[in-house]
Design a protein around this motif. Structure first.
Motif, mmCIF file in Angstrom:
data_model
loop_
_atom_site.group_PDB
_atom_site.id
_atom_site.type_symbol
_atom_site.label_atom_id
_atom_site.label_comp_id
_atom_site.label_asym_id
_atom_site.label_seq_id
_atom_site.Cartn_x
_atom_site.Cartn_y
_atom_site.Cartn_z
ATOM 1 N N ASN A 1 -0.023 1.202 4.073
ATOM 2 C CA ASN A 1 1.410 1.393 4.252
ATOM 3 C C ASN A 1 2.089 1.174 2.899
ATOM 4 O OD1 ASN A 1 2.099 -1.412 3.895
ATOM 5 N ND2 ASN A 1 1.615 -1.790 6.045
ATOM 6 N N GLN A 2 3.365 1.477 2.830
ATOM 7 C CA GLN A 2 4.064 1.388 1.543
ATOM 8 C C GLN A 2 4.024 -0.025 0.964
ATOM 9 O OE1 GLN A 2 7.991 2.987 2.233
ATOM 10 N NE2 GLN A 2 7.371 4.989 1.456
ATOM 11 N N GLU A 3 4.226 -1.020 1.783
ATOM 12 C CA GLU A 3 4.232 -2.389 1.259
ATOM 13 C C GLU A 3 2.876 -2.776 0.677
ATOM 14 O OE1 GLU A 3 5.306 -6.948 2.549
ATOM 15 O OE2 GLU A 3 5.869 -5.301 3.866
ATOM 16 N N GLU A 4 1.786 -2.468 1.382
ATOM 17 C CA GLU A 4 0.446 -2.783 0.877
ATOM 18 C C GLU A 4 0.170 -2.053 -0.435
ATOM 19 O OE1 GLU A 4 -1.958 -3.271 5.093
ATOM 20 O OE2 GLU A 4 -1.546 -1.266 4.315
ATOM 21 N N PHE A 5 0.509 -0.796 -0.473
ATOM 22 C CA PHE A 5 0.233 0.043 -1.633
ATOM 23 C C PHE A 5 1.015 -0.404 -2.863
ATOM 24 C CE2 PHE A 5 1.004 3.888 -4.195
ATOM 25 C CZ PHE A 5 -0.282 4.399 -4.327
ATOM 26 N N TRP A 6 2.324 -0.540 -2.713
ATOM 27 C CA TRP A 6 3.179 -0.799 -3.872
ATOM 28 C C TRP A 6 3.119 -2.232 -4.356
ATOM 29 C CZ3 TRP A 6 4.436 3.074 -6.719
ATOM 30 C CH2 TRP A 6 4.518 4.340 -6.155
ATOM 31 N N THR A 7 2.970 -3.208 -3.450
ATOM 32 C CA THR A 7 2.942 -4.597 -3.923
ATOM 33 C C THR A 7 1.698 -4.902 -4.744
ATOM 34 O OG1 THR A 7 2.024 -5.388 -1.821
ATOM 35 C CG2 THR A 7 4.420 -5.510 -2.100
ATOM 36 N N ARG A 8 0.638 -4.146 -4.571
ATOM 37 C CA ARG A 8 -0.575 -4.355 -5.384
ATOM 38 C C ARG A 8 -0.330 -4.081 -6.866
ATOM 39 N NH1 ARG A 8 -5.521 -1.917 -1.724
ATOM 40 N NH2 ARG A 8 -5.184 -3.320 0.031
ATOM 41 N N ILE A 9 0.725 -3.324 -7.160
ATOM 42 C CA ILE A 9 1.038 -3.054 -8.568
ATOM 43 C C ILE A 9 2.380 -3.662 -8.966
ATOM 44 C CG2 ILE A 9 -0.424 -1.011 -8.685
ATOM 45 C CD1 ILE A 9 2.140 0.689 -8.565
ATOM 46 N N GLY A 10 2.895 -4.558 -8.131
ATOM 47 C CA GLY A 10 4.111 -5.275 -8.493
ATOM 48 C C GLY A 10 5.401 -4.523 -8.274
ATOM 49 N N VAL A 11 5.387 -3.532 -7.389
ATOM 50 C CA VAL A 11 6.583 -2.751 -7.083
ATOM 51 C C VAL A 11 6.986 -3.072 -5.649
ATOM 52 C CG1 VAL A 11 7.481 -0.392 -6.789
ATOM 53 C CG2 VAL A 11 5.935 -0.909 -8.679
ATOM 54 N N THR A 12 8.281 -3.217 -5.415
ATOM 55 C CA THR A 12 8.752 -3.474 -4.058
ATOM 56 C C THR A 12 8.532 -2.242 -3.186
ATOM 57 O OG1 THR A 12 10.995 -2.693 -4.495
ATOM 58 C CG2 THR A 12 10.551 -5.063 -4.880
ATOM 59 N N GLN A 13 8.503 -2.452 -1.892
ATOM 60 C CA GLN A 13 8.345 -1.344 -0.950
ATOM 61 C C GLN A 13 9.487 -0.350 -1.118
ATOM 62 O OE1 GLN A 13 10.484 -0.914 2.043
ATOM 63 N NE2 GLN A 13 9.520 1.083 2.210
ATOM 64 N N SER A 14 10.709 -0.852 -1.273
ATOM 65 C CA SER A 14 11.849 0.055 -1.408
ATOM 66 C C SER A 14 11.777 0.856 -2.713
ATOM 67 C CB SER A 14 13.177 -0.698 -1.305
ATOM 68 O OG SER A 14 13.290 -1.659 -2.326
ATOM 69 N N GLY A 15 11.323 0.210 -3.786
ATOM 70 C CA GLY A 15 11.144 0.927 -5.053
ATOM 71 C C GLY A 15 10.068 1.992 -4.931
ATOM 72 N N GLY A 16 8.968 1.644 -4.292
ATOM 73 C CA GLY A 16 7.887 2.608 -4.069
ATOM 74 C C GLY A 16 8.339 3.787 -3.229
ATOM 75 N N SER A 17 9.160 3.503 -2.226
ATOM 76 C CA SER A 17 9.688 4.561 -1.376
ATOM 77 C C SER A 17 10.500 5.557 -2.209
ATOM 78 C CB SER A 17 10.556 3.963 -0.271
ATOM 79 O OG SER A 17 11.119 4.970 0.526
ATOM 80 N N ARG A 18 11.272 5.046 -3.152
ATOM 81 C CA ARG A 18 12.051 5.936 -4.017
ATOM 82 C C ARG A 18 11.137 6.811 -4.878
ATOM 83 N NH1 ARG A 18 15.457 1.330 -4.029
ATOM 84 N NH2 ARG A 18 14.533 0.504 -5.932
ATOM 85 N N TYR A 19 10.034 6.226 -5.394
ATOM 86 C CA TYR A 19 9.093 7.026 -6.182
ATOM 87 C C TYR A 19 8.436 8.099 -5.308
ATOM 88 C CZ TYR A 19 9.544 3.309 -9.656
ATOM 89 O OH TYR A 19 10.025 2.405 -10.559
ATOM 90 N N GLU A 20 8.110 7.737 -4.079
ATOM 91 C CA GLU A 20 7.490 8.706 -3.179
ATOM 92 C C GLU A 20 8.461 9.832 -2.813
ATOM 93 O OE1 GLU A 20 5.426 7.109 0.202
ATOM 94 O OE2 GLU A 20 4.415 5.587 -1.010
ATOM 95 N N SER A 21 9.750 9.541 -2.883
ATOM 96 C CA SER A 21 10.771 10.550 -2.554
ATOM 97 C C SER A 21 11.139 11.423 -3.745
ATOM 98 C CB SER A 21 12.026 9.858 -2.021
ATOM 99 O OG SER A 21 11.726 9.204 -0.825
ATOM 100 N N GLY A 22 10.493 11.195 -4.892
ATOM 101 C CA GLY A 22 10.713 12.070 -6.028
ATOM 102 C C GLY A 22 11.368 11.432 -7.238
#
Length: 99
Positions: A20-41
């Motif tokens: 899930n987004q939280e598992e994926f992004w926190t492994r590299i020090g990015v918040t879930q919400s920040g990762g969601s923005r990257y996934e959205s472009g």
């Protein structure tokens, strides 16, 4: 798929890994919400792209890596790419056992 294309599609990488987004992004020090923005472009900064590559494509656990490790890997990859590929394949074939 080229490495740059893979990194340009973090959502696809995450889905292939079954995270899930939280598992994926926190492994590299990015918040879930920040990762969601990257996934959205939203454009990812180069350091975030590099961390994504190291952790989710190369399979390096950041909490176990040292700066010198990255220098050696980069040197080997450049100086002897065939050996690098062979060692990478052997490491993946280690069935996930840590050394």
């Amino acid at each position: 798929m080229r490495m740059q294309d893979m990194i340009a599609s973090p959502r696809e990488i995450r889905r292939r890994l079954g995270l899930n987004q939280e598992e994926f992004w926190t492994r590299i020090g990015v918040t879930q919400s920040g990762g969601s923005r990257y996934e959205s472009g939203r454009t990812m900064p180069k350091p975030v792209r590099e961390l994504l590559r190291l952790v989710h494509i190369e399979g390096i656990e950041l909490n176990q890596a040292r700066g010198r490790d990255f220098e050696v890997v980069a040197y080997l990859k450049h100086a002897n790419p065939r050996l690098y590929r062979r060692l990478s394949k052997a490491a993946r074939g280690n069935n996930g056992h840590k050394r």
